[in-house]
Design a protein around this motif. Sequence first.
Motif, PDB file in Angstrom:
ATOM      1  N   ARG A 419       0.862  -1.183   0.000  1.00  0.00           N
ATOM      2  CA  ARG A 419       0.000   0.000   0.000  1.00  0.00           C
ATOM      3  C   ARG A 419       0.896   1.229   0.000  1.00  0.00           C
ATOM      4  N   THR A 420       0.680   2.107  -0.961  1.00  0.00           N
ATOM      5  CA  THR A 420       1.505   3.320  -1.081  1.00  0.00           C
ATOM      6  C   THR A 420       0.594   4.524  -1.281  1.00  0.00           C
ATOM      7  N   ASN A 421       1.217   5.647  -1.568  1.00  0.00           N
ATOM      8  CA  ASN A 421       0.473   6.874  -1.823  1.00  0.00           C
ATOM      9  C   ASN A 421      -0.100   6.927  -3.235  1.00  0.00           C
ATOM     10  N   LEU A 422       0.194   5.952  -4.065  1.00  0.00           N
ATOM     11  CA  LEU A 422      -0.309   5.950  -5.437  1.00  0.00           C
ATOM     12  C   LEU A 422      -1.823   5.711  -5.433  1.00  0.00           C
ATOM     13  N   THR A 423      -2.542   6.457  -6.278  1.00  0.00           N
ATOM     14  CA  THR A 423      -4.006   6.367  -6.287  1.00  0.00           C
ATOM     15  C   THR A 423      -4.563   5.928  -7.636  1.00  0.00           C
ATOM     16  N   GLU A 424      -3.860   6.182  -8.717  1.00  0.00           N
ATOM     17  CA  GLU A 424      -4.369   5.852 -10.042  1.00  0.00           C
ATOM     18  C   GLU A 424      -3.836   4.491 -10.495  1.00  0.00           C
ATOM     19  N   GLU A 425      -4.696   3.747 -11.206  1.00  0.00           N
ATOM     20  CA  GLU A 425      -4.304   2.430 -11.674  1.00  0.00           C
ATOM     21  C   GLU A 425      -3.101   2.512 -12.615  1.00  0.00           C
ATOM     22  N   GLU A 426      -3.045   3.586 -13.429  1.00  0.00           N
ATOM     23  CA  GLU A 426      -1.930   3.752 -14.352  1.00  0.00           C
ATOM     24  C   GLU A 426      -0.617   3.950 -13.578  1.00  0.00           C
ATOM     25  N   GLU A 427      -0.701   4.667 -12.446  1.00  0.00           N
ATOM     26  CA  GLU A 427       0.493   4.863 -11.626  1.00  0.00           C
ATOM     27  C   GLU A 427       0.978   3.531 -11.047  1.00  0.00           C
ATOM     28  N   TRP A 428       0.012   2.735 -10.557  1.00  0.00           N
ATOM     29  CA  TRP A 428       0.352   1.428 -10.009  1.00  0.00           C
ATOM     30  C   TRP A 428       0.987   0.543 -11.091  1.00  0.00           C
ATOM     31  N   ALA A 429       0.397   0.543 -12.273  1.00  0.00           N
ATOM     32  CA  ALA A 429       0.895  -0.302 -13.348  1.00  0.00           C
ATOM     33  C   ALA A 429       2.317   0.100 -13.742  1.00  0.00           C
ATOM     34  N   ALA A 430       2.570   1.412 -13.831  1.00  0.00           N
ATOM     35  CA  ALA A 430       3.913   1.887 -14.184  1.00  0.00           C
ATOM     36  C   ALA A 430       4.934   1.480 -13.129  1.00  0.00           C
ATOM     37  N   PHE A 431       4.526   1.592 -11.865  1.00  0.00           N
ATOM     38  CA  PHE A 431       5.418   1.213 -10.780  1.00  0.00           C
ATOM     39  C   PHE A 431       5.679  -0.296 -10.795  1.00  0.00           C
ATOM     40  N   GLY A 432       4.636  -1.075 -11.056  1.00  0.00           N
ATOM     41  CA  GLY A 432       4.792  -2.529 -11.129  1.00  0.00           C
ATOM     42  C   GLY A 432       5.703  -2.945 -12.273  1.00  0.00           C
ATOM     43  N   ASN A 433       5.595  -2.284 -13.423  1.00  0.00           N
ATOM     44  CA  ASN A 433       6.469  -2.592 -14.552  1.00  0.00           C
ATOM     45  C   ASN A 433       7.921  -2.277 -14.226  1.00  0.00           C
ATOM     46  N   TRP A 434       8.143  -1.178 -13.506  1.00  0.00           N
ATOM     47  CA  TRP A 434       9.499  -0.823 -13.109  1.00  0.00           C
ATOM     48  C   TRP A 434      10.085  -1.878 -12.163  1.00  0.00           C
ATOM     49  N   LEU A 435       9.262  -2.339 -11.207  1.00  0.00           N
ATOM     50  CA  LEU A 435       9.727  -3.381 -10.295  1.00  0.00           C
ATOM     51  C   LEU A 435      10.093  -4.649 -11.055  1.00  0.00           C
ATOM     52  N   LEU A 436       9.294  -5.000 -12.065  1.00  0.00           N
ATOM     53  CA  LEU A 436       9.572  -6.198 -12.845  1.00  0.00           C
ATOM     54  C   LEU A 436      10.917  -6.073 -13.567  1.00  0.00           C
ATOM     55  N   GLN A 437      11.179  -4.928 -14.149  1.00  0.00           N
ATOM     56  CA  GLN A 437      12.434  -4.709 -14.854  1.00  0.00           C
ATOM     57  C   GLN A 437      13.622  -4.735 -13.905  1.00  0.00           C
ATOM     58  N   GLU A 438      13.460  -4.178 -12.713  1.00  0.00           N
ATOM     59  CA  GLU A 438      14.572  -4.062 -11.772  1.00  0.00           C
ATOM     60  C   GLU A 438      14.837  -5.362 -11.031  1.00  0.00           C
ATOM     61  N   THR A 439      13.791  -6.129 -10.726  1.00  0.00           N
ATOM     62  CA  THR A 439      13.945  -7.268  -9.820  1.00  0.00           C
ATOM     63  C   THR A 439      13.506  -8.599 -10.390  1.00  0.00           C
ATOM     64  N   GLY A 440      12.711  -8.583 -11.469  1.00  0.00           N
ATOM     65  CA  GLY A 440      12.149  -9.823 -11.971  1.00  0.00           C
ATOM     66  C   GLY A 440      10.922 -10.286 -11.216  1.00  0.00           C
ATOM     67  N   VAL A 441      10.443  -9.498 -10.247  1.00  0.00           N
ATOM     68  CA  VAL A 441       9.263  -9.850  -9.462  1.00  0.00           C
ATOM     69  C   VAL A 441       8.012  -9.375 -10.201  1.00  0.00           C
ATOM     70  N   GLU A 442       7.103 -10.302 -10.487  1.00  0.00           N
ATOM     71  CA  GLU A 442       5.875  -9.941 -11.166  1.00  0.00           C
ATOM     72  C   GLU A 442       4.856  -9.387 -10.172  1.00  0.00           C
ATOM     73  N   SER A 443       3.936  -8.591 -10.686  1.00  0.00           N
ATOM     74  CA  SER A 443       2.928  -7.969  -9.816  1.00  0.00           C
ATOM     75  C   SER A 443       1.630  -7.798 -10.572  1.00  0.00           C
TER      76      SER A 443
END
Length: 522
Positions: A419-443
């Motif tokens: 749970r973070t300060n992000l409120t928009e689904e697009e923001e969450w999706a962008a953050f999740g894609n960044w995590l996938l690129q950096e760590t290989g962890v899917e979300s």
Amino acid sequence: MSAATNTVWTGGTGDWNTATNWNNGIPTYQSGNTATIQNGSTVTTSAPIEGWIVYVNNGSTLTISQAATLTQLRLGNHSLQRTDTLNILDGADITGQLFHICGNNANPTPRIVMTGGRITCTHNGFLPTNQAVVFGYASGTKGYFQMSGGELIVNGTSDTSNGLQDVAFGYRVNSYGEGTITGGSTRIDKVLYIGYQGDGLFKVSGAGTSVNVGSLSIGTESTANGEVTITGGTLTVATSTLNGSVLSDGSVYVGNAGNGTLNIGGTATIRAEKLILTNSDTATSVLNVTDGGAIIQVDELETKNQTNATANLHFNVGTRGVSTIETKNFTLETNTTLSVNTQNGFAFASDTLKLITATGAGTHAATLESGSVLLSTPTLDGNEISVTLNPQLRNRVGSSQGWVDISNIPGDISEIILRTNLTEEEEWAAFGNWLLQETGVESSVESDGLHLLFQEAVMKKNFLWNFSDYAAQDVVLLGLTANGVTLDANSLPEPSGWLLMIWGVWGLLRFLPRKHKGAIHG
């Protein structure tokens, strides 16, 4: 064999290979022969040269761009306040039983400037004899070596009775030697002394610079002050052998018996078998890991148990990259101060952490301040460590950074809901894609937050992540849920709790990629 001859340069500015420029003919390679260049002369080479002992004195300059067979090169063997210079250019190939002595009198400023070519020293000599490559030889003298290209090889011959040839900056008490390596390749098969009895400074930089030595001693004897700064390139310290005999131990001694400082930062890489601080009771040792993305790989990193010696280890990493120390065994003995102060990232890996304090002989002090330290679980051995934590560490979750403690969540964890300060689904999706690129962890983005899905269960119950590379917007951690247990950011442990957690899981997950500054690691 004819008697030895002495020949003196008389030609002002001219060519070594012109006989009329010498008072006794062109120098030859015969035992005892000397060739002296003096009185501010400038000498160049248009063809291969040879000589037994060559002096460059009284503000003179010798520039070698050809093959040369020499035994000794001596600069600064006079009493005038002048600069004596040996320039080594592309095309130079200097070989033979060669050793240099730069600085045999207090007034001159002797220097060797190498921009290309090659020097191969094969003389069998080692300190405390004078048969070595020395910058700053006698008391009160100084000597300088500047290298931006080419190849320096100091090895030796098959004679193991003398071994290989040492190199020293600051040999005698009150002498000074300085080496600046910004390019090229340096190989010293035996010992490189930075401050033997005197003062020495050695600086390495440049992305492609390579320095290989058999052993490195910084601040060797009790009168010495040595400092080495590495901000680029690679320093490799490895055991050397000759005809089956071990002649150097592959160790870096920071404060052998004198004062030693090792500064590592930028994009430098240092590899050694051992990194030893306070090797005797008179030593003062300082290890600084500074800003950048440096990598230090050693089998053993230790401070020796001395009554009066002091060791200070400062890991001060700023905003320009993650610096990493990897070692099999990390041992802190008495009178050692360890501080970690990071703004962007610092990673430490050790199979065994030993904290040893003899009764009444002092305590360890460690200051862990705000930043990113990735931790795992080595074997912990030792006692009596005093740690001070910056209170800001506990709630430092803004500016796209977060710490998480999941030690109280039962069972292995295969999913974490953020749970973070992000409120928009697009923001969450962008953050999740960044995590996938950096760590290989899917979300996946769900109504209750961002679900992180681990392919293997997380069994290490303490981990930290750092969002500082996420530039799209500021991510503030509000909490998480795992195995039905919910944690809020304001419920992170107090500093005393962090003390137990940090020292219980000291280390680094070995799969951390160097080019990434980290996102999530379990």
